[in-house]
Design a protein around this motif. Structure first.
Motif, PDB file in Angstrom:
ATOM      1  N   ARG A 243      -1.078 -14.674   7.532  1.00 23.20           N
ATOM      2  CA  ARG A 243      -0.793 -13.359   6.948  1.00 23.20           C
ATOM      3  C   ARG A 243      -0.144 -12.489   8.007  1.00 23.20           C
ATOM      4  O   ARG A 243      -0.393 -12.639   9.208  1.00 23.20           O
ATOM      5  N   TRP A 244       0.704 -11.595   7.538  1.00 22.78           N
ATOM      6  CA  TRP A 244       1.489 -10.751   8.443  1.00 22.78           C
ATOM      7  C   TRP A 244       1.685  -9.408   7.761  1.00 22.78           C
ATOM      8  O   TRP A 244       1.913  -9.346   6.556  1.00 22.78           O
ATOM      9  N   ALA A 245       1.597  -8.327   8.527  1.00 19.47           N
ATOM     10  CA  ALA A 245       1.703  -6.995   7.934  1.00 19.47           C
ATOM     11  C   ALA A 245       2.899  -6.244   8.495  1.00 19.47           C
ATOM     12  O   ALA A 245       3.210  -6.338   9.682  1.00 19.47           O
ATOM     13  N   ASP A 246       3.552  -5.497   7.630  1.00 22.47           N
ATOM     14  CA  ASP A 246       4.685  -4.639   7.979  1.00 22.47           C
ATOM     15  C   ASP A 246       4.236  -3.209   7.707  1.00 22.47           C
ATOM     16  O   ASP A 246       4.203  -2.764   6.549  1.00 22.47           O
ATOM     17  N   TYR A 247       3.861  -2.483   8.761  1.00 25.72           N
ATOM     18  CA  TYR A 247       3.238  -1.174   8.591  1.00 25.72           C
ATOM     19  C   TYR A 247       4.201  -0.001   8.791  1.00 25.72           C
ATOM     20  O   TYR A 247       3.772   1.109   9.011  1.00 25.72           O
ATOM     21  N   SER A 248       5.479  -0.239   8.706  1.00 24.89           N
ATOM     22  CA  SER A 248       6.446   0.817   9.052  1.00 24.89           C
ATOM     23  C   SER A 248       7.274   1.286   7.861  1.00 24.89           C
ATOM     24  O   SER A 248       8.383   1.775   8.027  1.00 24.89           O
ATOM     25  N   ILE A 249       6.740   1.171   6.653  1.00 24.00           N
ATOM     26  CA  ILE A 249       7.508   1.473   5.450  1.00 24.00           C
ATOM     27  C   ILE A 249       7.139   2.856   4.918  1.00 24.00           C
ATOM     28  O   ILE A 249       5.968   3.232   4.895  1.00 24.00           O
TER      29      ILE A 249
ATOM     30  N   GLY B 297       0.822  -1.194   0.000  1.00 19.59           N
ATOM     31  CA  GLY B 297       0.000   0.000   0.000  1.00 19.59           C
ATOM     32  C   GLY B 297       0.856   1.245   0.000  1.00 19.59           C
ATOM     33  O   GLY B 297       1.944   1.279  -0.569  1.00 19.59           O
ATOM     34  N   THR B 298       0.379   2.293   0.665  1.00 23.40           N
ATOM     35  CA  THR B 298       1.133   3.542   0.733  1.00 23.40           C
ATOM     36  C   THR B 298       2.293   3.438   1.712  1.00 23.40           C
ATOM     37  O   THR B 298       3.408   3.856   1.413  1.00 23.40           O
ATOM     38  N   ASN B 299       2.038   2.870   2.879  1.00 16.88           N
ATOM     39  CA  ASN B 299       3.037   2.826   3.946  1.00 16.88           C
ATOM     40  C   ASN B 299       3.209   1.442   4.550  1.00 16.88           C
ATOM     41  O   ASN B 299       3.733   1.322   5.651  1.00 16.88           O
ATOM     42  N   GLY B 300       2.774   0.424   3.865  1.00 17.12           N
ATOM     43  CA  GLY B 300       2.878  -0.897   4.465  1.00 17.12           C
ATOM     44  C   GLY B 300       2.810  -2.000   3.435  1.00 17.12           C
ATOM     45  O   GLY B 300       2.473  -1.774   2.266  1.00 17.12           O
ATOM     46  N   VAL B 301       3.157  -3.196   3.891  1.00 18.53           N
ATOM     47  CA  VAL B 301       3.127  -4.391   3.047  1.00 18.53           C
ATOM     48  C   VAL B 301       2.439  -5.505   3.824  1.00 18.53           C
ATOM     49  O   VAL B 301       2.770  -5.759   4.986  1.00 18.53           O
ATOM     50  N   LEU B 302       1.482  -6.145   3.188  1.00 17.53           N
ATOM     51  CA  LEU B 302       0.811  -7.302   3.757  1.00 17.53           C
ATOM     52  C   LEU B 302       1.342  -8.548   3.069  1.00 17.53           C
ATOM     53  O   LEU B 302       1.355  -8.625   1.836  1.00 17.53           O
ATOM     54  N   LEU B 303       1.797  -9.514   3.855  1.00 19.26           N
ATOM     55  CA  LEU B 303       2.285 -10.785   3.325  1.00 19.26           C
ATOM     56  C   LEU B 303       1.279 -11.881   3.645  1.00 19.26           C
ATOM     57  O   LEU B 303       0.854 -12.025   4.799  1.00 19.26           O
ATOM     58  N   ALA B 304       0.901 -12.653   2.632  1.00 19.78           N
ATOM     59  CA  ALA B 304       0.001 -13.791   2.821  1.00 19.78           C
ATOM     60  C   ALA B 304       0.758 -15.061   2.469  1.00 19.78           C
ATOM     61  O   ALA B 304       1.461 -15.114   1.457  1.00 19.78           O
TER      62      ALA B 304
ATOM     63  N   GLU C  36       9.541  -9.148  -4.011  1.00 18.96           N
ATOM     64  CA  GLU C  36       9.923  -7.734  -3.965  1.00 18.96           C
ATOM     65  C   GLU C  36       8.747  -6.874  -4.411  1.00 18.96           C
ATOM     66  O   GLU C  36       8.120  -7.135  -5.443  1.00 18.96           O
ATOM     67  N   VAL C  37       8.446  -5.843  -3.618  1.00 20.03           N
ATOM     68  CA  VAL C  37       7.361  -4.913  -3.943  1.00 20.03           C
ATOM     69  C   VAL C  37       7.812  -3.493  -3.638  1.00 20.03           C
ATOM     70  O   VAL C  37       8.823  -3.273  -2.971  1.00 20.03           O
ATOM     71  N   ARG C  38       7.020  -2.533  -4.107  1.00 19.18           N
ATOM     72  CA  ARG C  38       7.308  -1.126  -3.858  1.00 19.18           C
ATOM     73  C   ARG C  38       6.063  -0.445  -3.305  1.00 19.18           C
ATOM     74  O   ARG C  38       4.985  -0.522  -3.914  1.00 19.18           O
ATOM     75  N   THR C  39       6.206   0.206  -2.165  1.00 16.73           N
ATOM     76  CA  THR C  39       5.071   0.922  -1.592  1.00 16.73           C
ATOM     77  C   THR C  39       4.778   2.171  -2.423  1.00 16.73           C
ATOM     78  O   THR C  39       5.689   2.789  -2.981  1.00 16.73           O
ATOM     79  N   ASP C  40       3.486   2.530  -2.480  1.00 17.87           N
ATOM     80  CA  ASP C  40       3.057   3.701  -3.246  1.00 17.87           C
ATOM     81  C   ASP C  40       3.816   3.753  -4.573  1.00 17.87           C
ATOM     82  O   ASP C  40       4.545   4.695  -4.865  1.00 17.87           O
ATOM     83  N   ASP C  41       3.634   2.730  -5.379  1.00 20.01           N
ATOM     84  CA  ASP C  41       4.473   2.531  -6.565  1.00 20.01           C
ATOM     85  C   ASP C  41       4.146   3.461  -7.730  1.00 20.01           C
ATOM     86  O   ASP C  41       4.696   3.322  -8.815  1.00 20.01           O
ATOM     87  N   GLY C  42       3.260   4.429  -7.495  1.00 21.72           N
ATOM     88  CA  GLY C  42       2.964   5.394  -8.549  1.00 21.72           C
ATOM     89  C   GLY C  42       1.880   4.969  -9.509  1.00 21.72           C
ATOM     90  O   GLY C  42       1.613   5.664 -10.487  1.00 21.72           O
ATOM     91  N   GLN C  43       1.244   3.838  -9.254  1.00 22.89           N
ATOM     92  CA  GLN C  43       0.166   3.361 -10.111  1.00 22.89           C
ATOM     93  C   GLN C  43      -1.170   3.423  -9.369  1.00 22.89           C
ATOM     94  O   GLN C  43      -1.260   2.958  -8.229  1.00 22.89           O
ATOM     95  N   PRO C  44      -2.210   3.979  -9.955  1.00 23.38           N
ATOM     96  CA  PRO C  44      -2.165   4.747 -11.202  1.00 23.38           C
ATOM     97  C   PRO C  44      -1.344   6.018 -11.016  1.00 23.38           C
ATOM     98  O   PRO C  44      -1.306   6.577  -9.921  1.00 23.38           O
ATOM     99  N   ASP C  45      -0.665   6.444 -12.063  1.00 27.79           N
ATOM    100  CA  ASP C  45       0.358   7.480 -11.923  1.00 27.79           C
ATOM    101  C   ASP C  45      -0.195   8.865 -11.609  1.00 27.79           C
ATOM    102  O   ASP C  45       0.570   9.780 -11.323  1.00 27.79           O
ATOM    103  N   ASN C  46      -1.500   9.035 -11.622  1.00 21.78           N
ATOM    104  CA  ASN C  46      -2.065  10.351 -11.325  1.00 21.78           C
ATOM    105  C   ASN C  46      -2.865  10.370 -10.022  1.00 21.78           C
ATOM    106  O   ASN C  46      -3.652  11.282  -9.782  1.00 21.78           O
TER     107      ASN C  46
END
Length: 548
Positions: A84-90, A19-26, A119-129
């Motif tokens: 599932r486990w979440a990392d909310y500190s990104i 997401g914007t500031n976190g990653v959820l792992l399933a 490998e993932v990227r938070t707030d990856d710019g999609q959709p770009d607007n």
């Protein structure tokens, strides 16, 4: 952003939602491999930082935590016994790598087995607007107390102190988490007299935002402000004090017997004397201390001329007749018909006939996998029944509703309802309880957000100022977005709803059940039994979050 990794036989898989500031792992493991499975060890690499083991707040019976200060143990020694486990500190726009190991062996000697890396990227710019920003708000209370011990102690002695007086400004920045920054940056985009800025706001109080808009006016920006207005209303008095430096011709009170509940800004560029809308900032955030720092809120920025243009048209209708609520209602009825085929529908109220509520119900009833939601205030019967569904139906529900004194949560299905106090009595939450200036009740979850079929490839997201209530539909001025089929936006909203949900779910067990000590980790694979029981919601949770 979503990524799925599996081994060659697909007997082990990891799916990541960023997401914007976190990653959820399933996680998912074939039943043939779960005998003796002690859980999962997760190693994380955030940006250019070194690899580190994610921590577990639980450990095996009789084992002391290896990191006493945090009461935690690295997951290679205390495996994660959840699917599932979440990392909310990104931070946003950060590339993260996760290496997930199966763990076997014994509690005394855990053995790392096969691993998968994603490998993932938070707030990856999609959709770009589009950008979606959430504050940390009250769900940060435990982390706040650890990270800002001095401020936490100071607050316990200065409960009514305004936020500007805090001894460490970093504490304020940590709480707003980029939400205030996003508002200020949006206003700053209006550089000079070739730009316009239309502001529609219910609660206009926070000094930093008032200053930013006043400075835009000083730069020559064509600022117009519409604010909530009602004779003898305390909020109107506060708004009027905040707009004093804006010329009379550039401000108007929306005179209504209900609530001018909008909170949006439209950025425009002048061309031949006419403003062309370029972008809009919207969401659930009132421009107050509570809205920015304390309550759970969202700011959504759309750099989309078409979307901004719709907000600009509605603003002009109200600006032209700020005392004529029926005129706006008529205009919305003629020009803002509900369109279920629109992938990005921009909606407004008040409107006749409750058609917005009916469409919300249609969206919610489309759920056949899962439903995530966070709402505030009482809901009408048709909305509430749609959110709760039927007893023991196959739709997983993870939801919160904030009332004046409590948080009501809905876990998996309506038969697993739980209630927890809206406030606790120490730390950040103690400060919030003493500092709800301008608010009625202990309102901490101010989001009005729903994600339908989050784990699917075709989710629906509803977000905005609209409280999903009858008064919001027929009487208040409101705005909302219905976003269909965009997993990137669903991930941003979904992870934040889950963050708040998990916070209150934990509080329910820790406080209302008066647990003296957390249950230790299982010493064998029995912790996973429910995830493999036919017909159980835990089994559906395992399969659906893992992308099956």
């Amino acid at each position: 952003m979503r990524k799925l990794k599996t081994n060659a036989q697909d007997t082990f898989r990891v799916k990541a939602y960023a997401g914007t500031n976190g990653v959820l792992l399933a996680f998912d493991v074939d039943e043939s491999r779960r005998n003796g499975l002690l859980g999962f060890a997760v190693k994380q690499k955030e940006g250019n930082k070194p690899w580190r083991w994610l921590l577990n707040s639980l450990t095996f019976p009789g084992k002391a935590h290896t990191i006493e200060k945090w009461q935690a143990t690295p997951s290679n020694l205390a495996p994660i016994q959840k699917m599932r486990w979440a990392d909310y500190s990104i931070e946003p726009r950060t590339t993260c790598r996760y290496r997930v190991h199966l763990v076997y062996g014994t509690p005394d000697l855990p053995q790392l087995d096969e691993d998968l890396e994603v490998e993932v990227r938070t707030d990856d710019g999609q959709p770009d607007n589009h950008r979606v920003i959430f504050n940390r708000a009250v769900a940060a209370s435990q982390a706040f107390g650890r990270k800002f011990e001095d401020v936490d102690e100071w607050l316990s002695q200065n409960k009514n102190a305004p936020i500007e007086d805090w001894p460490d400004p970093k504490a304020r920045d940590w709480l707003q988490h980029g939400l205030l920054d996003q508002i200020e940056k949006f206003v700053a985009r209006a550089k000079d007299n070739t730009w316009t800025l239309d502001v529609a706001i219910y609660e206009y109080e926070l000094a930093a935002i008032v200053k930013a808009i006043n400075e835009a006016h000083k730069r020559g920006v064509k600022v117009r402000i519409l604010y909530h207005g009602k004779v003898g209303d305390e909020q109107t008095k506060l708004n009027e004090a905040s707009v004093k430096k804006i010329p009379v011709a550039r401000k108007r009170a929306r005179v209504t017997n209900k609530i001018f509940h909008d909170k949006f800004l439209v950025l425009g560029k002048l061309k031949n004397g006419v403003s062309e809308p370029r972008a809009v900032l919207c969401g659930s955030t009132n421009f107050t201390e509570n809205g920015v720092y304390r309550q759970a809120n969202v700011v959504h920025v759309a750099d989309d001329k078409a979307i901004a243009g719709l907000y600009a048209k509605l603003f002009q209708v109200v600006w032209d007749s700020p005392g004529d609520v029926p005129a706006a209602k008529k205009w919305i009825g003629l020009n803002n018909a509900i369109d279920a085929a629109n992938k990005m529908f921009v909606g407004f109220s008040p409107r006749a006939g409750g058609k917005d509520l009916a469409e919300f119900v249609n969206c919610i009833n489309a759920a056949d996998r899962d439903l995530l939601f966070a709402t505030a205030f009482a809901l009408p019967k048709n909305i509430l029944e749609a959110l709760l569904g039927q007893d023991n139906d196959p739709v997983m529900r993870f939801g919160l509703q904030n009332s004046k004194s409590s948080i009501t949560g809905f876990h998996a299905d309506r038969t697993a309802k739980f209630v927890t106090p809206a406030l606790l009595n120490k730390g950040l939450e103690g400060w919030v309880k003493e500092g709800l200036r301008g608010q009625k009740g202990n309102l901490l979850v101010h989001l009005k957000a729903i994600v339908v079929n989050f784990t699917s490839d075709d989710p629906i997201v509803i977000s905005g100022s609209h409280n999903l209530s009858a008064s919001a539909s027929s009487g208040n001025d409101e705005n909302y977005l219905i976003m269909r089929g965009d997993t990137h936006l669903a991930d941003r909203y979904g992870l934040e709803i889950l963050r708040f949900y998990e916070h209150y779910r934990f509080r329910f067990f820790a406080k209302l059940l008066k647990l003296k000590q957390a249950r230790p980790l299982a010493i064998d694979g029995s912790w996973a039994d429910g995830y493999y029981t036919n017909g159980s919601l835990k089994r559906l949770e395992r399969l659906r979050f893992a992308g099956r």
